[in-house]
Scaffold this active site. Structure first.
Site, short mmCIF file in Angstrom:
data_model
loop_
_atom_site.label_atom_id
_atom_site.label_comp_id
_atom_site.label_asym_id
_atom_site.label_seq_id
_atom_site.Cartn_x
_atom_site.Cartn_y
_atom_site.Cartn_z
N LYS A 51 9.77 49.96 5.34
CA LYS A 51 8.85 49.74 4.37
C LYS A 51 7.84 50.01 5.47
O LYS A 51 7.43 50.02 6.92
CB LYS A 51 9.21 48.09 4.65
CG LYS A 51 9.99 48.20 3.32
CD LYS A 51 10.59 46.82 3.38
CE LYS A 51 9.83 45.94 2.09
NZ LYS A 51 10.68 44.29 1.83
O1 G3P Z 1 10.45 41.95 -0.49
C1 G3P Z 1 9.52 41.13 -0.78
C2 G3P Z 1 9.40 40.01 -0.89
O2 G3P Z 1 10.75 38.97 -0.44
C3 G3P Z 1 8.27 38.61 -1.11
O3 G3P Z 1 9.36 37.45 -1.93
O4 G3P Z 1 8.92 34.94 -2.93
O5 G3P Z 1 7.87 36.29 -0.53
O6 G3P Z 1 6.29 36.36 -3.03
P1 G3P Z 1 8.01 36.46 -2.07
#
Ligand code: G3P
Length: 281
Positions: A109
């Protein structure tokens, strides 16, 4: 669940071995796992406020990725480089090459910033898999496409962050639809991995929107499994502002695209802060 919601691949957005095993058992399959600095360090927080040396933390991340591989012998596993706006493409490449030795076929990533795109081009050229993350715009998606031309399908993922756009009042799902439309103009070497998905209905909607892959939290995957067909068909007003499709060329040099976005900056900072938060000062 209906037949249609089996179209997209399902990844678990977690570094927790227990959660990965639980979701794999629940679904009877699991196509992959997306780790990141935030979800990895969360699994180390046991209330003791312990801090680590940089090398020690990296060694623990390596061990965790190898443990995930033992639960998921053939699925995709995303492993994220440490990066902030000062991290050079060369520094990302060094980290990526090291992480690529941890397990067979890791998806590395990289943030979708200029240095991340330069690193992606180089890594894809060497046959490695990449997952370009922190994607909020079509311009970023076009730049990812161009930077990775020549890759085979399966080698390149792009991760639009639905929930973080929703948080700002913009409909993140529209970005997924726009990327599907954008990529119909080209070959299919980039797969859309919808991320930042917090609910079962968001997950179902991302698959319906045409995402190749959806990664989500275990709680949201469990909610999705429990949704009925009528839940999936019922439409509620989301109150979010639509993101219009803007036809974007897929044949310019990738450095020409305007790929900056405030959510990229805040997202980079959040990942970096979470990682550094566990390192001895
Ligand atoms: O894979 C990226 C993701 O985990 C971000 O999620 O909920 O932190 O926006 P969030």
């Amino acid at each position: 669940m209906t037949e249609t919601i089996h179209k997209g691949k399902i990844f678990a957005d977690t570094s927790s071995l227990e959660e990965i095993a639980e979701i794999k058992a629940l679904l009877g399959y699991l196509d992959g796992v997306t780790t990141n600095p935030s979800n990895f360090v969360k699994t180390l927080m046991d209330g003791t406020e312990r801090v680590y040396d940089q090398d020690e933390l990296l060694e623990l991340y390596k061990k965790r990725i190898q443990e995930i591989r033992s639960i998921l012998p053939t699925g995709s596993i995303s492993v994220e480089v440490y990066a902030d706006h000062k991290t050079s493409a060369e520094e990302m490449i060094v980290q990526a090459e090291e992480m690529n030795t941890w397990i067979e076929g890791a998806h590395i990533k990289l943030p979708t910033i200029p240095a991340g795109l330069v690193a992606a081009k180089e890594l894809v050229g060497k046959g490695m898999n990449v997952n370009l993350t922190l994607v909020f715009t079509e311009q970023q998606a076009a730049a990812v496409y161009v930077a990775t031309i020549g890759a085979r399908r399966g080698q390149v993922y792009i991760s639009p962050f639905i929930g973080r756009l929703d948080d700002t009042g913009m409909r993140g799902l529209d970005l997924v639809k726009n990327l599907v439309q954008l990529y119909q103009k080209g070959d299919s070497h980039v797969e859309i991995l919808a991320a930042s998905i917090r609910t079962g209905t968001q997950l179902a909607a991302a698959i319906s929107a045409g995402a190749d892959i959806v990664t989500s939290y275990p709680a949201a995957i469990k909610e999705w499994v429990g949704l009925s067909s009528s839940d999936l068909q019922s439409k509620t007003e989301d109150g979010l502002k639509s993101i219009p499709y803007e036809d974007t060329p897929l044949h310019q040099s990738f450095s020409v695209y305007n790929i900056s976005h405030p959510l990229v900056d805040s997202g980079l900072k959040r990942f970096a802060d979470d990682w550094r938060g566990l390192i001895k000062s």
